[in-house]
Design a protein around this motif. Sequence first.
Motif, PDB file in Angstrom:
ATOM      1  N   VAL A  56      39.841  34.096  41.365  1.00 31.01           N
ATOM      2  CA  VAL A  56      39.060  34.619  40.341  1.00 31.01           C
ATOM      3  C   VAL A  56      37.889  33.626  40.421  1.00 31.01           C
ATOM      4  O   VAL A  56      36.608  33.908  39.763  1.00 31.01           O
ATOM      5  N   GLY A 101      43.525  36.103  32.384  1.00 35.62           N
ATOM      6  CA  GLY A 101      42.559  35.128  32.996  1.00 35.62           C
ATOM      7  C   GLY A 101      42.079  34.462  31.811  1.00 35.62           C
ATOM      8  O   GLY A 101      41.597  35.043  30.662  1.00 35.62           O
ATOM      9  N   PRO A 143      42.295  41.765  32.711  1.00 34.55           N
ATOM     10  CA  PRO A 143      41.161  42.286  33.293  1.00 34.55           C
ATOM     11  C   PRO A 143      40.459  43.606  32.575  1.00 34.55           C
ATOM     12  O   PRO A 143      41.566  44.319  32.209  1.00 34.55           O
ATOM     13  N   PRO A 179      35.294  36.380  43.420  1.00 38.12           N
ATOM     14  CA  PRO A 179      35.930  37.729  43.248  1.00 38.12           C
ATOM     15  C   PRO A 179      34.909  38.588  44.203  1.00 38.12           C
ATOM     16  O   PRO A 179      33.993  38.057  44.513  1.00 38.12           O
ATOM     17  N   ILE A 205      44.969  36.306  45.175  1.00 34.90           N
ATOM     18  CA  ILE A 205      44.209  36.281  43.849  1.00 34.90           C
ATOM     19  C   ILE A 205      42.922  35.241  43.835  1.00 34.90           C
ATOM     20  O   ILE A 205      43.374  34.107  44.218  1.00 34.90           O
ATOM     21  N   TRP A 221      43.489  31.388  35.795  1.00 36.84           N
ATOM     22  CA  TRP A 221      44.416  32.469  35.444  1.00 36.84           C
ATOM     23  C   TRP A 221      45.997  31.912  35.669  1.00 36.84           C
ATOM     24  O   TRP A 221      46.278  30.809  36.138  1.00 36.84           O
ATOM     25  N   THR A 230      39.321  39.613  40.106  1.00 39.64           N
ATOM     26  CA  THR A 230      40.244  39.056  40.714  1.00 39.64           C
ATOM     27  C   THR A 230      40.356  38.939  42.085  1.00 39.64           C
ATOM     28  O   THR A 230      41.185  38.196  42.501  1.00 39.64           O
TER      29      THR A 230
END
Length: 164
Positions: A119, A26, A44, A122, A117, A132, A66
Amino acid sequence: MRFEDLPYRPCVGVVLLNRQGLVFIGQRIDGPEHIDLTHTWQMPQGGIDEGEEPWAAAVRELREETNIRSVERLGEIADWLKYDIPREIVGQAWRGKYRGQTQKWFAMRFTGNDDEIDVEHPAGHEPEFSAWRWERLQKIPDLVVPFKRAVYDRVAAEFRQFGK
């Protein structure tokens, strides 16, 4: 308190591999450690809460950063890996309470689909990443801030059997 006397913040790190053996990275939104636009990527990672086991912290941190829940455990590095943050940003990071992090690293296989996913939104957490992508594990140490490079080199070496 002198820099040398500050403790390390206990944390976890996650190497999340997809079915093709590529790793999630990310792009950090911000931080006092950013020196340029190339070295803004990381895997992460985050702090371990009081009384929390490292594996549980790794799963929680991954979800908080995420939104990912679909994982299986592949392995962990036996050692705790440490890095110091640059002295000039100590007062800006973690309110000056730590000199760096000591991290327990885990490798996980992502068993879901990429649409899991998120980001930007989240699970119950402020976003930490603006973007990401999937990347080859061996390339990732070149993309992190320089003071984390030695840890990322070790992580890449330890988990190379899982990567592409």
